[in-house]
Scaffold this motif. Structure first.
Motif, PDB file in Angstrom:
ATOM      1  N   SER B   5       0.831  -1.184   0.000  1.00 50.41           N
ATOM      2  CA  SER B   5       0.000   0.000   0.000  1.00 50.41           C
ATOM      3  C   SER B   5       0.876   1.248   0.000  1.00 50.41           C
ATOM      4  N   ARG B  22       4.790   7.426   1.461  1.00 54.28           N
ATOM      5  CA  ARG B  22       4.764   6.314   2.403  1.00 54.28           C
ATOM      6  C   ARG B  22       4.528   4.988   1.694  1.00 54.28           C
ATOM      7  N   CYS B  23       5.146   3.949   2.215  1.00 57.02           N
ATOM      8  CA  CYS B  23       4.951   2.603   1.681  1.00 57.02           C
ATOM      9  C   CYS B  23       4.733   1.626   2.841  1.00 57.02           C
ATOM     10  N   ASP B  24       3.611   0.890   2.762  1.00 58.20           N
ATOM     11  CA  ASP B  24       3.340  -0.204   3.694  1.00 58.20           C
ATOM     12  C   ASP B  24       3.550  -1.518   2.945  1.00 58.20           C
ATOM     13  N   SER B  27       3.025  -7.725   4.894  1.00 58.09           N
ATOM     14  CA  SER B  27       3.476  -8.139   6.215  1.00 58.09           C
ATOM     15  C   SER B  27       4.444  -9.311   6.111  1.00 58.09           C
ATOM     16  N   ARG B  69      13.435   3.298   6.897  1.00 57.40           N
ATOM     17  CA  ARG B  69      12.538   2.191   7.256  1.00 57.40           C
ATOM     18  C   ARG B  69      12.895   1.799   8.689  1.00 57.40           C
ATOM     19  N   SER B  73       9.454  -2.170   8.727  1.00 63.59           N
ATOM     20  CA  SER B  73       8.208  -2.435   7.991  1.00 63.59           C
ATOM     21  C   SER B  73       7.882  -1.243   7.103  1.00 63.59           C
ATOM     22  N   VAL B  74       7.147  -0.266   7.610  1.00 57.73           N
ATOM     23  CA  VAL B  74       6.776   0.910   6.817  1.00 57.73           C
ATOM     24  C   VAL B  74       8.039   1.681   6.416  1.00 57.73           C
TER      25      VAL B  74
END
Lengths: 113, 118
Positions: B5, B22-24, B27, B69, B73-74
């Protein structure tokens, strides 16, 4: 210096016929190759890959061929469908390592009904 | 969600303004990549993280570009004092680490952030 080259910016094919997209690379260290498909306003989506220990990989209507001596790979789509119309990117990296993918400029495929 | 995302989807910045993208990632994906895609071009590599470590930033075009980072994660890509040539789609991709035995895996991309500098 483009390490991954897609020399055809666009390709038009009639529905039901074969689409052949070509890709050449110059870096002999590349040994893992991927094809991505991209629709407008979306990110690239993975399609199919091949490692250098193979010369062919098939997944449904999609087949990728690799000619290591010629540093050339191609993606065959049979039969082509209108939903296949998109930009196709060839990408390469070093196998087994977390190295970044190097992309070509893409080929826009139009499948005409 | 299940995919990568990115936010915002679109960003218009005045020249000289700072932006943060931003980058998600997916998981559990260890590797995270940032790419820049100019109009009519393929994605060009910017930088790469493995967990929180930035292992390669050779593609960053200038010192105005910075990526982090911090918790593995994000990730955030920051561009300071934006210029018109920064206008592009910025793509983030994540990849799970190679499986035991060295098998490579494909990278999954987000939808990108289209940055327009006016």
């Amino acid at each position: 210096d483009q390490q991954v080259k897609q020399n055809s910016p666009s390709l038009s094919v009639q529905e039901g016929r074969i689409s052949i997209l070509n890709c050449d690379y110059t870096n002999s260290m590349f040994d893992y190759f991927l094809w991505y498909k991209k629709y407008p306003a979306e990110g690239p989506t993975f399609l199919i890959s091949i490692s250098s220990i193979k010369d062919k990989n098939e997944d449904g209507r999609f087949t990728v061929f690799l000619n290591k001596s010629a540093k050339h790979l191609s993606l065959h789509i049979v039969p082509s469908q209108p939903g296949d119309s998109a930009v196709y990117f060839c990408a390469a990296s070093r196998y087994g390592g977390n190295t970044p993918l190097v992309f070509g400029k893409g080929t826009r495929l139009s499948v005409i009904a | 969600g299940a995919g990568v995302s990115q936010s915002p989807r679109y960003k218009v910045a005045k020249r000289g303004q700072d932006v943060a993208l931003r980058c998600d990632p997916i998981s559990g994906h260890v590797s995270l990549f940032w790419y820049q895609q100019a109009l009519g071009q393929g994605p060009e590599f910017l930088t790469y993280f493995q967990n929180e470590a930035q292992l390669d930033k050779s593609g960053l075009p200038s010192d105005r570009f910075f990526a982090e980072r911090p918790e593995g994660s994000v990730s955030t890509l920051k561009i300071q004092r934006t210029q018109q040539e920064d206008s592009a789609v910025y793509l983030c991709a994540s990849r799970r680490n190679r499986l035991t035995g060295g098998k490579n895996t494909e990278a999954f991309f987000g939808q990108g952030t289209r940055l327009t500098v006016v």
